[in-house]
Each structure stands twice: as C-alpha cells, then as structure tokens.
Design a protein around this motif. Structure first.
Motif, mmCIF file in Angstrom:
data_model
loop_
_atom_site.group_PDB
_atom_site.id
_atom_site.type_symbol
_atom_site.label_atom_id
_atom_site.label_comp_id
_atom_site.label_asym_id
_atom_site.label_seq_id
_atom_site.Cartn_x
_atom_site.Cartn_y
_atom_site.Cartn_z
ATOM 1 N N ALA A 170 0.661 -1.177 0.024
ATOM 2 C CA ALA A 170 -0.063 0.210 -0.066
ATOM 3 C C ALA A 170 1.065 1.415 0.219
ATOM 4 N N ARG A 171 1.928 1.607 1.049
ATOM 5 C CA ARG A 171 2.640 2.219 0.851
ATOM 6 C C ARG A 171 3.628 2.542 -0.318
ATOM 7 N N ALA A 172 4.140 1.457 -0.800
ATOM 8 C CA ALA A 172 4.676 1.325 -2.420
ATOM 9 C C ALA A 172 4.531 2.012 -3.633
ATOM 10 N N TYR A 173 3.025 1.418 -3.912
ATOM 11 C CA TYR A 173 1.859 1.572 -4.945
ATOM 12 C C TYR A 173 0.847 2.716 -4.718
ATOM 13 N N GLY A 174 1.326 3.484 -3.281
ATOM 14 C CA GLY A 174 -0.095 4.121 -2.924
ATOM 15 C C GLY A 174 -1.553 4.107 -2.586
ATOM 16 N N VAL A 175 -1.598 2.988 -2.809
ATOM 17 C CA VAL A 175 -2.988 2.391 -2.660
ATOM 18 C C VAL A 175 -4.277 1.997 -1.524
ATOM 19 N N GLU A 176 -4.649 2.126 -1.105
ATOM 20 C CA GLU A 176 -5.622 1.952 0.013
ATOM 21 C C GLU A 176 -5.236 0.437 0.478
ATOM 22 N N ARG A 177 -4.699 -0.351 2.014
ATOM 23 C CA ARG A 177 -4.343 -1.195 2.317
ATOM 24 C C ARG A 177 -5.714 -1.999 1.997
ATOM 25 N N PRO A 178 -5.511 -3.223 1.352
ATOM 26 C CA PRO A 178 -6.597 -4.151 1.731
ATOM 27 C C PRO A 178 -6.654 -4.540 2.635
ATOM 28 N N ARG A 179 -8.073 -5.127 3.444
ATOM 29 C CA ARG A 179 -8.475 -5.612 3.957
ATOM 30 C C ARG A 179 -8.688 -6.981 4.167
ATOM 31 N N VAL A 180 -8.138 -7.884 3.980
ATOM 32 C CA VAL A 180 -7.649 -9.376 3.778
ATOM 33 C C VAL A 180 -6.929 -10.206 3.900
ATOM 34 N N PRO A 181 -7.960 -11.386 5.136
ATOM 35 C CA PRO A 181 -7.333 -12.124 5.749
ATOM 36 C C PRO A 181 -6.395 -12.782 5.833
ATOM 37 N N PHE A 182 -5.271 -13.412 6.676
ATOM 38 C CA PHE A 182 -4.941 -14.627 5.526
ATOM 39 C C PHE A 182 -5.243 -15.653 5.494
ATOM 40 N N ARG A 183 -5.321 -16.575 4.916
ATOM 41 C CA ARG A 183 -4.976 -18.418 4.744
ATOM 42 C C ARG A 183 -4.571 -18.953 3.221
ATOM 43 N N HIS A 184 -4.039 -20.096 3.252
ATOM 44 C CA HIS A 184 -3.740 -20.300 2.637
ATOM 45 C C HIS A 184 -4.561 -20.473 0.771
ATOM 46 N N GLY A 185 -4.113 -19.651 0.333
ATOM 47 C CA GLY A 185 -4.819 -19.370 -1.445
ATOM 48 C C GLY A 185 -5.199 -18.104 -0.925
ATOM 49 N N ALA A 186 -5.476 -17.556 0.044
ATOM 50 C CA ALA A 186 -6.164 -15.927 -0.364
ATOM 51 C C ALA A 186 -5.829 -14.918 -0.989
ATOM 52 N N CYS A 187 -5.927 -14.126 -1.856
ATOM 53 C CA CYS A 187 -5.373 -13.434 -2.936
ATOM 54 C C CYS A 187 -6.508 -11.787 -2.613
ATOM 55 N N ALA A 188 -5.585 -10.979 -2.817
ATOM 56 C CA ALA A 188 -5.568 -9.423 -2.774
ATOM 57 C C ALA A 188 -5.320 -8.211 -3.878
ATOM 58 N N PRO A 189 -6.736 -7.884 -4.775
ATOM 59 C CA PRO A 189 -5.737 -6.654 -5.382
ATOM 60 C C PRO A 189 -4.280 -5.633 -4.643
ATOM 61 N N LEU A 190 -3.482 -5.377 -5.373
ATOM 62 C CA LEU A 190 -2.982 -4.034 -5.340
ATOM 63 C C LEU A 190 -3.263 -2.925 -5.410
ATOM 64 N N GLY A 191 -4.412 -2.917 -6.671
ATOM 65 C CA GLY A 191 -4.146 -1.557 -7.161
ATOM 66 C C GLY A 191 -4.318 -1.751 -8.866
ATOM 67 N N PRO A 192 -5.061 -0.673 -9.074
ATOM 68 C CA PRO A 192 -5.149 -0.888 -10.498
ATOM 69 C C PRO A 192 -3.626 -0.946 -11.672
ATOM 70 N N GLY A 193 -3.411 -2.278 -12.489
ATOM 71 C CA GLY A 193 -2.100 -2.330 -13.158
ATOM 72 C C GLY A 193 -0.742 -2.721 -11.852
ATOM 73 N N LYS A 194 -1.437 -2.932 -10.593
ATOM 74 C CA LYS A 194 -0.478 -3.440 -9.423
ATOM 75 C C LYS A 194 -0.524 -5.031 -9.434
ATOM 76 N N PRO A 195 0.671 -5.776 -8.930
ATOM 77 C CA PRO A 195 0.185 -6.922 -8.467
ATOM 78 C C PRO A 195 -0.718 -7.300 -8.000
ATOM 79 N N LEU A 196 -0.816 -8.421 -7.768
ATOM 80 C CA LEU A 196 -1.782 -9.116 -6.933
ATOM 81 C C LEU A 196 -0.757 -9.853 -5.363
ATOM 82 N N ALA A 197 -1.106 -9.763 -4.447
ATOM 83 C CA ALA A 197 -1.407 -10.219 -3.139
ATOM 84 C C ALA A 197 -1.549 -11.893 -2.847
ATOM 85 N N TRP A 198 -0.806 -13.085 -2.650
ATOM 86 C CA TRP A 198 -1.190 -13.713 -2.630
ATOM 87 C C TRP A 198 -0.596 -14.648 -1.387
#
Ligand code: SF4
Length: 238
Positions: A170-198
C-alpha cells in the motif's frame, strides 16, 4: 520509497550493512559464532540477507526472515535447510528455478521470473521479530517492490509476511491497504495495474511434516499464480 538512482544492487548493499536492530544484530552474530554442530567447520554469513533472483521477475516470494542455520549460515534466502528443500523443489516444478535444490550460494541456482525476499532481513530469536524490528526493516520491502517493475504477483509465506506485504505494498504503490485475512490461497488486488498479493502457508517443517502444507498444495497455488499472469485476475481454485 526509492529515490532517483536507487537500484536493487544499491538496496542490497544497504541491507547487508544494516545494524539498525541491536537485538537482532547480537542474535545473528551469536548464532554465527556458536554454530550448529553439523556446520561447525563452516563460516556463517551472520549478516542481514538481501533479496535474490531475477530483476525482471513477475513473481516475488516473500518469506518471514532468514533461518538461523539456513540463510543466516549460507547468506542466501531459502538456502540450506528443510524449508528451502520444500520450497525450491516446488519452484523448480513450476518452472521458476533451474534446479530443484538450494544448498549454498555457489550451487548454481538461478531463478527465472522470480525474486525471493523476506519481511525481516535478520534472523530473529524463535522466528519472532518484535514489532519495532518489523517496522524498522519493512521499508526495505517497499523500495524493493518499487524496483521490480514487472511484478504481477507477490506470494507471502505465512501470516506475518502477509500482513507486512499488505502494509508495504500500500505504501509502495500509494493505494489503500486491502483488508483480506490470511489463509492459504488468499488473494488481494493491490490496485489497478499493480501486482496481486497471494498467501500460502509457510513451508516450515512444522507445516510440511504435519501435512498442513503439502507439495500438491504449493504446486496448485503456483499454477494459479502463473495463470493469473495471462488473465490479470486470480484463477479459480481447482
Ligand atoms: S532486521 Fe532489518 S532493519 Fe533490523 S538490523 Fe536487520 S536488516 Fe536492519
């Protein structure tokens, strides 16, 4: 955030020279002096461990911290211990590594399309960094993310790395921090054109010996991540 002229090589030099956390400096150097019996003739690295891999990587794998007798001994992340054996075999099977083993810095291992990093760069006692140590170290990750322009996915190994990743991305890309809890296989977008967090369970012996994390689970997840490179969206779980 990186300044003009920042580079991965410069960042890694800075990481290796860092002595910001007194407790971790003392611990990493003591482990390197005392050694494990089976490695007593070896010279331990005993310093912070920098990132490693392909600067054009589309995937970053983010661990927690160097292991006492793995990366803190060998000087390369996920090298020379049981977690490394599990993870690097999976990365090889998924086509990200040129060999299935990772035992020492001079073993010829190369990653393709992959960069390895860690949320904290010094081995912590009991694998548990203090909050102040986590906060001191994680700006290195924000800079690293900004210096890997081809990234399409970041796979965090374990809940600690997952939380640090969401904060620092969120800091590096200047986007809002995703509120996605940890679990194996969780995925969260990090903003348009940015990587997906897995997220994945950490490949520690505690998880792999008990079957909480199997080779099939890691292979399946790496396959889904590869699939997302083409579609730009998380692939459905098979
Ligand atoms: S944990 Fe990070 S910030 Fe702390 S001494 Fe090691 S490299 Fe520096």
């Amino acid at each position: 955030m990186p300044s003009a002229g920042d580079s991965l090589a410069g960042l890694n030099r800075e990481i290796v020279a860092c002595r910001r956390c007194p407790r971790l400096v003392e611990h990493r150097e003591r482990v390197a002096r005392e050694k494990k019996r089976e490695f007593r003739t070896q010279e331990y690295w005993g310093r912070p461990v920098p990132g490693f891999g392909d600067p054009a990587a589309r995937l970053m794998v983010l661990g927690l911290a160097p292991a006492a007798h793995g990366a803190n001994r060998t000087g390369r992340l996920f090298t020379g211990d049981r977690s490394a054996r599990f993870l690097v075999r999976a990365l090889y099977d998924a086509g990200f590594a040129n060999q299935p083993t990772s035992e020492r810095r001079s073993d010829g291992l190369h990653y393709r399309d992959l960069y390895l990093s860690a949320a904290v760069r010094c081995v912590p006692p009991g694998n548990q960094p203090l909050p102040a140590e986590r906060d001191a170290c994680r700006p290195f990750l924000a800079r690293e993310l900004s210096l890997l322009p081809e990234l399409r996915a970041v796979l965090a190994l374990g809940g600690f790395a997952w939380e640090v990743l969401l904060d620092e991305a969120a800091r590096a890309y200047g986007v809002e921090r995703p509120r996605v809890p940890f679990r194996h296989g969780a995925c969260a977008p990090l903003g348009p054109g940015k990587p997906l967090a897995w997220a994945a369970f950490h490949p520690s012996p505690q998880n792999t010996n008990t079957g909480k994390l199997t080779a099939a689970m890691m292979t399946e997840l790496l396959g889904r991540i590869r699939g997302s490179f083409d579609s730009g969206r998380p692939a459905r779980q098979r």
